[in-house]
Each structure stands twice: as C-alpha cells, then as structure tokens.
Design an enzyme around this catalytic site. Structure first.
Site, short mmCIF file in Angstrom:
data_model
loop_
_atom_site.label_atom_id
_atom_site.label_comp_id
_atom_site.label_asym_id
_atom_site.label_seq_id
_atom_site.Cartn_x
_atom_site.Cartn_y
_atom_site.Cartn_z
N GLY A 66 26.22 -32.88 -4.91
CA GLY A 66 26.12 -33.82 -5.80
C GLY A 66 25.53 -35.50 -5.92
O GLY A 66 25.73 -36.35 -6.45
N ASP A 67 25.03 -35.20 -4.09
CA ASP A 67 24.08 -36.24 -3.77
C ASP A 67 22.88 -36.26 -2.95
O ASP A 67 22.49 -36.71 -2.08
CB ASP A 67 25.04 -37.32 -3.25
CG ASP A 67 24.33 -38.95 -3.02
OD1 ASP A 67 23.60 -39.58 -3.67
OD2 ASP A 67 25.32 -39.48 -1.80
N LEU A 68 21.76 -35.33 -3.40
CA LEU A 68 21.32 -35.38 -2.86
C LEU A 68 19.62 -35.73 -2.75
O LEU A 68 18.74 -35.24 -3.43
CB LEU A 68 20.15 -33.99 -3.07
CG LEU A 68 21.14 -32.01 -2.40
CD1 LEU A 68 20.73 -31.34 -3.51
CD2 LEU A 68 20.87 -32.40 -0.98
N ASN A 69 20.55 -37.24 -2.11
CA ASN A 69 19.43 -38.53 -2.29
C ASN A 69 18.12 -38.58 -1.38
O ASN A 69 18.60 -37.83 -0.09
CB ASN A 69 19.69 -39.60 -2.32
CG ASN A 69 20.38 -40.73 -1.69
OD1 ASN A 69 19.73 -40.45 -0.08
ND2 ASN A 69 21.61 -40.36 -1.92
#
Length: 374
Positions: free
Chosen positions: A227-230
């Site tokens: 959900g947050d592969l930045n």
C-alpha cells in the site's frame, strides 16, 4: 482503525520523544547500549536510527526504532500482524526488516510516555536496519522500474497464497483513507485544495472512480497490499561496475508496512506506478516499465487493465489532497508532507488532460516493447 492516518499526527497523537528519552527506552526494553542516535523522517509516527556499541548475537549493530502514534498504538494486533508479515517476507527472500524482541520476548511494547503536558500510550518497536540508498536519490532506470513492479507483484502474490496468521483479518481496515476502495472519502478533505481548476480535477477523478471502478471491484483479484511502495520506502544498491556508462541498481530493501490492508492486485500496481512517476524524468514511460515488471508475475485481466488509469489518478488525488489537508493542521511538517506535491499536481493534470486512451497506449506499448527487447 482511524479513517485518516494523518489525523493521528494532527491531534497531538504524534510521538515526540527526545533523543535522551529514546535512548533510555531502547536500553531498558532491549538491553541495547546506544552509541549513536539520529531522527529519521516519518509522516505520523517517530523513527530513529540507532547504532549500538556492540553487535547482537546475529551480528547486528544498526537498528530503526519506531514509535507509533497513540491512535494507531491502540491496535496492537494490527501492529503485530504487520511485524509478522515482515518476518514472513524475509523468510521468502524479500529484503524486509526483522523485529528485535524485547527482554521479555515481545515484538512490540506499549509504553506510557510522559511528555510533560500530556501522557500517551505508544507502541515501541525495534527493527533491523537495512543498508541501501532510497530510490528517490538515484536516477531510476527502466531495469530497476521493471524490478520494482516485479517485486510489488511478488509481495502481494506471496501474501495472498501463503501468508497465514490468526489476526489476518486486521488488514480489513474499513474506512482507511489510503485504501483505494475509499476514494470517495476524499470529498471530506477536498476543501483543502483552494485552486478551482485543481478542485475540478479531483472531483472528476472521484466521479470516474465511482462510475467506472467501484461497480467492478468484485471482478478484481483480492490480496493484501503493502500500500505504500513509494521511492522513499524502496532501498536500492548499485550493481554496475565502476566506469559503466549507466548505473544499474537492484532492490535491497522494502520499508514501512504500516499502510497494509486488504485490497486488490491492481491497487498495488496503481500505487506503485503513481509513486514511480513522481521523481521520473520520463513519468509516462516509467509507468510502462513498472507495468511490465508486475505483469511478468501477475498478468492483468481485462477488467483490471481497464481500471488502471483511473486508479493511478485516484492515488495521485489521495496523496495530493491529504497532503494539503495535513499541512493546514500541521504546518511545521510541511516539507515532508509535501514531497509528492512538488511534481504530483503536474503529473495528475497531465494524465487528466491526455485522457485514458492516450495514457494507456503509452503504458501498455512501453511494457510490451520492454519485454520484447529484454
């Protein structure tokens, strides 16, 4: 779970330990003698880099201390499940952090912390430190973007097929604002965007989601999303030889599992494409390279392909709207909160102006071309 992960940071729930307090906690809970400590950035929690005076039995002397905001600290089962995911992924070859257990054998400790003006209960964890360079600091090549798409798909596939945990249902997070299923909730925060033109784009994105994606959610394949592969949560290390014309990298670390929730494979892909576009010199083609990597593990169905453009726009909108909203209430954290906004509005406007057909053509043709030549 709290609807908006930022709200915790904005209602005096964000941890604010001094370095001395952090050192005392580490030494009392874990028996780790601290040689060096420095703060690390965090949206709504508090992180410290810790270097100890000596190696532990596993040869480790570098750690990350995570203090969770008091709102999310109420959900110990979720935090424990996130930690279990990290252990599971490590055992399956994914470079994730591992928990360090307290003297009492716990993966986290709920501590009552006195800040003077307030006393809060906040979860404390100690994780192994992963060396590497944040992707945000390097020029992302087509090869590393492909690898990141592949890694994103592999993580979701492993979790969907093999992750067993008694509290797995903790990842059903209802009104969690960062789950793309909850795109419509953005209307509650869109007033933070003052420009009329940008307000219109956000409303268009939400309406398109409700019209073209929401009715088809049951057609998508379900899984647990990171959900947050930045580009700050992905670490890379150089693999190219000295003197190489172009530097090459491989993924060396995946960080921050705090946004995990049940979603769909296509959500993870959309989120990853959006973040890889942010810092890219060639954002549209960057999406195609990520797509190619993802599809090398999980080929998309027609329904999933049709939703991708809308969902990438949704993630841009989530990030941009919530950053604006958060800065209004927490202006001292503006620099960190507005990382995405530096180029994000421009990218969202470009996608909106070009339209679905033109953008999809670039993404899918780029993906096909990459596969054909590698």
């Amino acid at each position: 779970m709290a609807e908006n992960k930022h709200i915790a940071a904005l209602n005096n729930n964000k941890p604010a330990l001094s370095e001395d307090q952090a050192v005392q906690l580490i030494e009392s809970l874990y028996g780790v003698k601290v040689l060096n400590i420095k703060p690390l950035p965090s949206y709504d929690d508090q992180n410290f880099y810790i270097k100890s005076c000596s190696e532990d039995p596993n040869g480790c002397c570098e750690y990350v201390m995570k203090i969770t905001n008091s709102e999310d600290s109420r959900y110990g089962e979720l935090l424990e499940a996130q930690t279990s995911v990290m252990v599971f992924l490590c055992s399956n070859g994914v470079p994730a952090q591992k928990p360090v257990f307290t003297k009492n054998g716990q993966s986290l400790s709920l501590e009552t912390i006195d800040y003077g003006s307030t006393i809060q209960k906040q979860a404390v964890r100690l994780l192994t430190y992963l060396p590497g360079t944040p992707l945000a600091r390097v020029v992302a090549t087509p090869e590393i973007l492909f690898d990141i798409g592949k890694m994103a798909a592999n993580i979701d596939k492993m979790l969907a097929e093999n992750f067993l945990h008694p509290n797995k249902t903790c990842f059903e997070r209802g009104q969690f604002i960062w789950n793309l299923s909850n795109t419509s909730l953005l209307r509650k925060y869109a007033h933070a965007v003052k420009e009329t033109e940008l307000q219109k784009i956000i409303e268009d994105v939400i309406t398109q989601y409700e019209t073209f994606v929401l009715p088809n959610l049951n057609c998508f394949r379900k899984c647990i999303n990171h959900g947050d592969l930045n580009d700050h949560n992905i670490l890379v290390e150089k693999t190219s030889s000295p003197g190489s014309i172009q530097e090459q990298y491989k993924v060396s670390g995946i960080l921050d599992f705090s946004d995990m929730s049940f979603g769909y494979y296509i959500f993870e892909l959309a989120i990853t494409i959006m973040y890889m576009m942010i810092e890219s010199n060639d954002p549209l083609h960057a999406g195609g390279y990520v797509l190619a990597g993802f599809q090398s593990v999980i080929p998309l169905t027609d329904e999933e392909k049709d939703a991708l453009f809308f969902l990438v726009n949704c993630r841009f909108s989530q990030s941009l709207v919530m950053a604006r909203y958060s800065v209004q209430l927490c202006p001292e954290n503006e620099e960190y909160l507005m990382i995405t906004a530096k180029t994000g509005w421009k990218h969202l406007q470009t996608l909106h102006d070009m339209g679905k057909e033109a953008v999809e053509k670039i993404w899918f043709e780029t993906a096909d071309s990459y596969v054909a030549t590698h």
